[in-house]
Structure formats: structure tokens, C-alpha cells
Design a protein around this motif. Sequence first.
Motif, PDB file in Angstrom:
ATOM      1  N   SER A  34       0.711  -1.444   0.173  1.00 56.13           N
ATOM      2  CA  SER A  34      -0.542  -0.062  -0.228  1.00 56.13           C
ATOM      3  C   SER A  34       0.817   1.171  -0.364  1.00 56.13           C
ATOM      4  O   SER A  34       0.483   2.210  -0.562  1.00 56.13           O
ATOM      5  CB  SER A  34      -0.355  -0.500   1.166  1.00 56.13           C
ATOM      6  N   ILE A  35       1.812   1.235   1.237  1.00 59.59           N
ATOM      7  CA  ILE A  35       2.527   2.764   0.918  1.00 59.59           C
ATOM      8  C   ILE A  35       3.742   2.243  -0.523  1.00 59.59           C
ATOM      9  O   ILE A  35       3.930   3.883  -0.728  1.00 59.59           O
ATOM     10  CB  ILE A  35       3.572   2.400   1.855  1.00 59.59           C
ATOM     11  N   ARG A  37       2.911   2.332  -3.275  1.00 55.97           N
ATOM     12  CA  ARG A  37       1.790   2.482  -4.885  1.00 55.97           C
ATOM     13  C   ARG A  37       2.349   4.194  -4.654  1.00 55.97           C
ATOM     14  O   ARG A  37       1.819   4.659  -5.464  1.00 55.97           O
ATOM     15  CB  ARG A  37       0.395   2.408  -4.171  1.00 55.97           C
ATOM     16  N   LYS A  38       2.314   4.292  -3.238  1.00 54.84           N
ATOM     17  CA  LYS A  38       2.373   5.739  -3.384  1.00 54.84           C
ATOM     18  C   LYS A  38       4.024   6.790  -2.754  1.00 54.84           C
ATOM     19  O   LYS A  38       3.602   7.779  -3.505  1.00 54.84           O
ATOM     20  CB  LYS A  38       1.727   6.393  -1.674  1.00 54.84           C
ATOM     21  N   LYS A  39       5.057   5.965  -2.629  1.00 57.36           N
ATOM     22  CA  LYS A  39       6.309   6.052  -2.559  1.00 57.36           C
ATOM     23  C   LYS A  39       7.450   5.369  -3.315  1.00 57.36           C
ATOM     24  O   LYS A  39       6.692   4.088  -3.317  1.00 57.36           O
ATOM     25  CB  LYS A  39       6.740   5.843  -0.995  1.00 57.36           C
ATOM     26  N   ASP A  40       8.410   5.923  -3.678  1.00 51.59           N
ATOM     27  CA  ASP A  40       9.432   4.753  -3.932  1.00 51.59           C
ATOM     28  C   ASP A  40      10.188   3.866  -3.049  1.00 51.59           C
ATOM     29  O   ASP A  40      10.141   4.419  -1.539  1.00 51.59           O
ATOM     30  CB  ASP A  40       9.978   5.208  -4.726  1.00 51.59           C
ATOM     31  N   SER A  43      12.423   6.294  -0.266  1.00 52.00           N
ATOM     32  CA  SER A  43      11.362   7.395   0.844  1.00 52.00           C
ATOM     33  C   SER A  43      11.208   6.198   1.302  1.00 52.00           C
ATOM     34  O   SER A  43      11.103   6.431   2.514  1.00 52.00           O
ATOM     35  CB  SER A  43      10.692   7.864  -0.178  1.00 52.00           C
TER      36      SER A  43
END
Length: 154
Positions: A34-35, A37-40, A43
Amino acid sequence: MSIIQRFLKASVKLAHIWHGRNMASTPFRDTARSIARKKDYISMSVECDRARSHSWWKNIVECGAWGVTSGGARVGPPTPDEFPGIAKLFGTTVEQVAAMVAADWYGQEPHGGVSPRVMNLAPLLDQLTPEQADALGLIVRSMVEPGAETERAA
């Protein structure tokens, strides 16, 4: 329908039932996905205070616990010393990270087998005031109760 066809049909049905009841819970991997999907992955590594490397995050998302990477290595669990950084990244508690690790790597279902979503939200829900929790309960119930949409539209 022949006896063989009936047998095969029943076998497939049983396989689906068996698989559904014995599917492993993967709250740690689900949260990491889930994370991701928003961050590389870099990060993610930085935001967990480098408790784990960006390549480890990539491997956990793509291969899962004990999964075999393209290089042939296994994806091992984080150590308890790394839990605080991971909890920071996940926005949860160290205890929840420990429960997620137990579920993903060792098949130990915490809290009576609650879903990964509930495990992840539990620490946040515990921070709500009783009034906020009541209001959120009403909202959630209205979203999932059968016929709730029909009643609202009427």
C-alpha cells in the motif's frame, strides 16, 4: 454428467473452500504494498530511519515473507530492533509491527485472526475520543449495512 465430471467439480469446489480457509494473512506485506503505491523504495527506507534498505522493501513487496528474490536470496524478517523505524513508516505501533511480522513470517494470526486492515487501523482508532469513535462507527456501519444505500436514497 459423468461420475468423473462430478468428482472433478466437487474437487475444485473443495479446493476453493480449503484454500480460502487456509490462506495466510500477510498484513506486513499488504501494508508495504500500500505504501509502495505512493512512495518509492528509497523513500520507504529513509522514512523507516533506514531500519531496512530500499532493496529489502522492493523484495518484500514483490516476493513476500520468505520469498525468493531474483538473486536467489530469501526475504527474511526484520529484527525487533528495526520495529520502531518500521512502525514510523507504517504509521502504527511497534506492537502492531511485531504482530504483522508474526503473521507474515511465522503464520501466527494475532487478535483472533482479524484482517490486516483492522490491525493497521487499530492504533489509530484507539487514539479517537469516545465521541469520534461513535461517529466513525456510524459512518462505517452506514457504508456496509445491506440496504443502507437504498435507505439513504429514499
